[in-house]
Write a protein that holds these residues in place. Structure first.
Motif, mmCIF file in Angstrom:
data_model
loop_
_atom_site.group_PDB
_atom_site.id
_atom_site.type_symbol
_atom_site.label_atom_id
_atom_site.label_comp_id
_atom_site.label_asym_id
_atom_site.label_seq_id
_atom_site.Cartn_x
_atom_site.Cartn_y
_atom_site.Cartn_z
ATOM 1 N N TRP A 389 0.815 -1.222 0.000
ATOM 2 C CA TRP A 389 0.000 0.000 0.000
ATOM 3 C C TRP A 389 0.843 1.264 0.000
ATOM 4 O O TRP A 389 0.345 2.350 -0.242
ATOM 5 N N GLN A 390 2.131 1.103 0.305
ATOM 6 C CA GLN A 390 2.991 2.299 0.301
ATOM 7 C C GLN A 390 3.970 2.300 -0.868
ATOM 8 O O GLN A 390 4.706 3.249 -1.065
ATOM 9 N N MET A 391 3.944 1.210 -1.624
ATOM 10 C CA MET A 391 4.931 1.054 -2.687
ATOM 11 C C MET A 391 4.553 1.876 -3.925
ATOM 12 O O MET A 391 3.379 2.030 -4.238
ATOM 13 N N ASP A 392 5.569 2.372 -4.598
ATOM 14 C CA ASP A 392 5.360 3.110 -5.831
ATOM 15 C C ASP A 392 4.734 2.185 -6.895
ATOM 16 O O ASP A 392 5.119 1.018 -7.016
ATOM 17 N N ILE A 396 5.668 -1.732 -8.357
ATOM 18 C CA ILE A 396 4.770 -2.901 -8.314
ATOM 19 C C ILE A 396 4.741 -3.568 -9.690
ATOM 20 O O ILE A 396 4.873 -4.790 -9.812
ATOM 21 N N VAL A 397 4.597 -2.740 -10.727
ATOM 22 C CA VAL A 397 4.532 -3.287 -12.094
ATOM 23 C C VAL A 397 5.847 -3.994 -12.436
ATOM 24 O O VAL A 397 5.850 -5.138 -12.895
ATOM 25 N N ASN A 398 6.958 -3.310 -12.160
ATOM 26 C CA ASN A 398 8.263 -3.899 -12.506
ATOM 27 C C ASN A 398 8.512 -5.229 -11.810
ATOM 28 O O ASN A 398 9.012 -6.174 -12.403
ATOM 29 N N LYS A 399 8.164 -5.271 -10.535
ATOM 30 C CA LYS A 399 8.487 -6.481 -9.769
ATOM 31 C C LYS A 399 7.581 -7.663 -10.080
ATOM 32 O O LYS A 399 7.919 -8.802 -9.761
ATOM 33 N N THR A 400 6.413 -7.391 -10.657
ATOM 34 C CA THR A 400 5.465 -8.498 -10.865
ATOM 35 C C THR A 400 5.318 -8.869 -12.340
ATOM 36 O O THR A 400 4.703 -9.871 -12.659
ATOM 37 N N GLU A 401 5.902 -8.026 -13.207
ATOM 38 C CA GLU A 401 5.683 -8.182 -14.642
ATOM 39 C C GLU A 401 5.793 -9.637 -15.118
ATOM 40 O O GLU A 401 6.765 -10.317 -14.777
ATOM 41 N N SER A 402 4.821 -10.037 -15.872
ATOM 42 C CA SER A 402 4.715 -11.376 -16.481
ATOM 43 C C SER A 402 4.637 -12.520 -15.455
ATOM 44 O O SER A 402 4.553 -13.678 -15.793
ATOM 45 N N ARG A 403 4.679 -12.169 -14.183
ATOM 46 C CA ARG A 403 4.604 -13.246 -13.199
ATOM 47 C C ARG A 403 3.256 -13.269 -12.458
ATOM 48 O O ARG A 403 2.898 -14.243 -11.827
ATOM 49 N N VAL A 404 2.541 -12.155 -12.532
ATOM 50 C CA VAL A 404 1.210 -12.106 -11.914
ATOM 51 C C VAL A 404 0.227 -11.602 -12.966
ATOM 52 O O VAL A 404 0.559 -10.703 -13.752
ATOM 53 N N ASP A 405 -0.946 -12.192 -13.008
ATOM 54 C CA ASP A 405 -2.026 -11.792 -13.915
ATOM 55 C C ASP A 405 -2.173 -10.254 -13.916
ATOM 56 O O ASP A 405 -2.331 -9.638 -12.864
ATOM 57 N N THR A 406 -2.118 -9.642 -15.101
ATOM 58 C CA THR A 406 -2.187 -8.167 -15.147
ATOM 59 C C THR A 406 -3.511 -7.634 -14.601
ATOM 60 O O THR A 406 -3.562 -6.525 -14.089
ATOM 61 N N LYS A 407 -4.565 -8.438 -14.727
ATOM 62 C CA LYS A 407 -5.861 -7.988 -14.171
ATOM 63 C C LYS A 407 -5.727 -7.738 -12.656
ATOM 64 O O LYS A 407 -6.293 -6.790 -12.115
ATOM 65 N N ILE A 408 -4.983 -8.608 -11.995
ATOM 66 C CA ILE A 408 -4.806 -8.466 -10.534
ATOM 67 C C ILE A 408 -3.984 -7.217 -10.237
ATOM 68 O O ILE A 408 -4.350 -6.404 -9.378
ATOM 69 N N ILE A 409 -2.894 -7.036 -10.981
ATOM 70 C CA ILE A 409 -2.030 -5.878 -10.730
ATOM 71 C C ILE A 409 -2.787 -4.579 -11.018
ATOM 72 O O ILE A 409 -2.733 -3.622 -10.238
ATOM 73 N N ASN A 410 -3.543 -4.563 -12.113
ATOM 74 C CA ASN A 410 -4.322 -3.358 -12.413
ATOM 75 C C ASN A 410 -5.317 -3.043 -11.296
ATOM 76 O O ASN A 410 -5.509 -1.887 -10.938
ATOM 77 N N ALA A 411 -5.932 -4.075 -10.753
ATOM 78 C CA ALA A 411 -6.900 -3.853 -9.666
ATOM 79 C C ALA A 411 -6.194 -3.273 -8.437
ATOM 80 O O ALA A 411 -6.694 -2.339 -7.798
#
Ligand SMILES: [Zn+2]
Ligand SMILES: [Zn+2]
Length: 461
Positions: A389-392, A396-411
Motif C-alpha cells: 500500500w505504500q509502494m510506488d 509494483i509493475v516492474n516487480k510483478t511483470e509477467s509473473r502475476v495476472d495483469t488484471k490483478i495488478i491493475n486492480a
C-alpha cells in the motif's frame, strides 16, 4: 521505530466462528485448536506486515493457561511463541458493558490491554466480585445499572495498574458507544466520569478518521484501527491496523505511543464497505417488520425518511454510521459536514489484498486455495501486504511483470489510486459489494425497492 499493531483480536473461544463448535467437555481438542490458532497467527501476521497482535480473551482461564504455557516474555509485556517467534503478542481482551439508558439497556464493547499476567489475575478477581460469568464466556458481560456504575467499574480496572488501557471498541457499530442501538450523543451518557480517562478509541470497520472528524468530542482523542479478528484466516487478521512510532519496544512504550497520539497512520476498510454504513433495511428481514426477499431500502443521511421510518415495513430503520456521525455533530453543537474538518491523524483506505483477489478472480470463498496461492505469490514478489500500500506503482509493475495476472495488478493499482467504491454500500448488517475502477458518491443515495408497496412509498419520498 515504527511498529504495525493490531490490538483487538480474539481467541477461538470468543464466539463468532469455530468457537461455536467447541464444547467445554472436549478439553484436549479445545487446546489443540487453540494452540494451532496461535501458531497460524504467528505465521500469518508477517505476510500482512503486522508486527504485533493482541492475544484476545486474555482473562478466559483455558486461554490464559495456553498463553502462559506457549508464550515467552521477550520484552517487558511483549511476548512471542516459544521457538517460533515471528510475531509479537500483547495481553488483550474485550469486555461487554451494559447499562440502563432510560428504560432500555445499552451494550458497549471495550478493549483492555494488560502489562502482565498478574494484572489479569487481579482483573479476574474484580470480575468475580461483580459476579460476572467469565468462566464460561471468553467475552463476558459486565452488567451495570447506571452509567455511574460503568464508570466505577472501569475506574476499578484501570486502578489495578497505571499501564492498563481501556479502549472503547468499534465505536460506531450498534455494539459501540455511539452506535445506533440506543442512540446517545456524548460519551458520558454511557461511560459517566471515566470518559475523561478514555484517551484511545477504535474506529472499527464501519468508520475511519474522516467520518469521526465529524464528532467534536473526539477531536482531542486518539483513533486506532484493528482487525477484531475471530479467526486466523488471511482475510480476517490485520484487515485493519495501526502504525505507531515508539521510543522503546516494550509494553509501556506502546501504551505511551498510543496515549500521546504517536500514530503514524491507520489502515482502514473503506467505511462504505462496513455493514452499518448507510441507514436502511435489508432484504428478507423478519423483524421488526417484514421484508420480502427482494424488498430493501437504503439512504444517504439527507434522504433518510422522516423519523427514520422504513417506507416498506413502517418500522424503525437501522440507522447507519454516516447518519449517526451527522446527528452527533449536531447534538454536540456543531453542524460539521464530511470533509469540513481535517482528520486528527493520517490514514489510508485500502481493500485487503485477499478481497481484491476474490473480486478479480471471481472466487467468493476467501479461504479458497487458489486465492491463498496468489496471495503468497504476490507477497513473495512485493513483500508484506502493508508494504504494497505504500509502494510506488511503477515498482509494483516492474516487480510483478509477467509473473502475476495483469488484471490483478491493475486492480491493486486502481485501489491504490482510490478508484474503487462499494455499490451497493453496506447497510443494515450487509457488507458493501466491491467495485473497482470507479469512485463513489454517498450523498445522493435514495433507494427503495419494493414490489407490493409502491403506493405507500411515495408519501415517504
Ligand atoms: Zn466487539
Ligand atoms: Zn423495513
Amino acid at each position: 521505530m515504527e511498529l504495525a499493531i493490531d490490538i483487538h483480536a480474539h481467541s477461538v473461544f470468543a464466539g463468532g466462528t469455530r468457537a461455536l463448535q467447541i464444547s467445554p467437555e472436549k478439553k484436549k481438542e479445545n487446546r489443540k485448536i487453540a494452540i494451532s490458532h496461535l501458531e497460524k497467527t504467528n505465521f500469518t501476521m508477517p505476510m500482512k506486515g503486522i508486527d504485533l497482535i493482541g492475544t484476545g480473551d486474555s482473562q478466559f482461564s483455558i486461554w490464559t493457561d495456553i498463553l502462559k504455557e506457549n508464550l515467552v516474555e521477550n520484552e517487558k509485556g511483549i511476548f512471542t511463541l516459544k521457538n517460533l517467534s515471528h510475531t509479537s503478542f500483547i495481553l488483550q481482551t474485550e469486555i461487554i458493558f451494559t447499562t440502563k439508558i432510560g428504560k432500555r439497556s445499552k451494550i458497549t464493547h471495550v478493549i483492555f490491554l494488560f502489562p502482565h499476567f498478574s494484572s489479569i489475575d487481579m482483573f479476574r478477581d474484580l470480575l468475580d466480585s461483580w459476579e460476572v460469568k467469565h468462566k464460561k464466556m471468553a467475552r463476558p458481560f459486565v452488567k451495570c445499572h447506571t452509567p455511574n456504575q460503568v464508570s466505577d467499574r472501569i475506574n476499578a480496572i484501570l486502578d489495578i495498574d497505571p499501564w492498563i488501557e481501556a479502549i472503547p471498541a468499534h465505536i460506531m457499530t450498534p455494539q459501540g458507544v455511539f452506535g445506533s442501538n440506543i442512540r446517545i450523543n456524548r460519551l458520558d451518557e454511557f461511560f459517566g466520569d471515566v470518559s475523561s480517562r478514555l484517551r484511545v478509541f477504535e474506529t472499527g470497520l464501519s468508520a475511519d478518521p474522516e467520518f469521526l472528524a465529524l464528532i467534536p468530542e473526539l477531536d482531542d482523542r486518539v483513533l486506532i484501527s484493528n482487525s477484531d479478528a475471530h479467526s486466523s484466516a488471511l482475510h480476517r487478521m490485520g484487515r485493519e491496523f495501526t502504525v505507531i512510532s515508539l521510543d522503546n519496544f516494550d509494553y509501556n512504550g506502546i501504551i505511551s505511543a498510543l496515549r500521546n497520539n504517536k500514530i503514524v497512520y491507520t489502515a482502514e476498510f473503506p467505511p462504505e464497505e462496513g455493514r452499518f454504513f448507510l441507514t436502511g433495511h435489508r432484504a428478507g428481514r423478519k423483524s421488526p417488520g417484514l421484508h420480502g426477499e427482494n424488498e430493501f431500502c437504503y439512504f444517504s443521511p439527507k434522504h433518510v425518511p422522516k423519523k427514520d421510518v422504513c417506507p416498506i415495513c413502517q418500522k424503525n430503520l437501522t440507522v447507519g454510521v454516516y447518519q449517526r456521525c451527522i446527528e452527533i455533530s449536531k447534538e454536540q453543537g456543531e453542524n460539521r459536514e464530511l470533509g469540513s474538518t481535517k482528520p486528527r491523524q493520517e490514514f489510508i483506505r485500502m481493500v485487503p489484498l485477499i478481497d481484491i483477489l476474490s473480486h478479480v478472480l471471481k472466487i467468493k470463498t476467501k479461504t479458497a486455495k487458489s486465492l491463498i496461492k496468489n496471495y503468497h505469490k504476490i507477497t513473495e514478489l512485493l513483500g508484506p501486504e502493508k508494504v504494497i500500500w505504500q509502494m510506488d506503482s511503477n515498482e509494483i509493475v516492474n516487480k510483478t511483470e509477467s509473473r502475476v495476472d495483469t488484471k490483478i495488478i491493475n486492480a491493486i493499482l486502481e485501489v491504490k489510486a482510490g478508484n474503487f467504491t462499494f455499490d451497493v454500500p453496506g447497510f443494515d448488517g450487509v457488507y458493501g459489494s466491491l467495485v473497482i475502477g470507479k469512485k463513489g458518491n454517498f450523498e445522493e443515495i435514495n433507494v427503495i425497492i419494493s414490489s407490493q408497496k409502491k403506493q405507500q412509498l411515495d408519501k415517504y419520498l
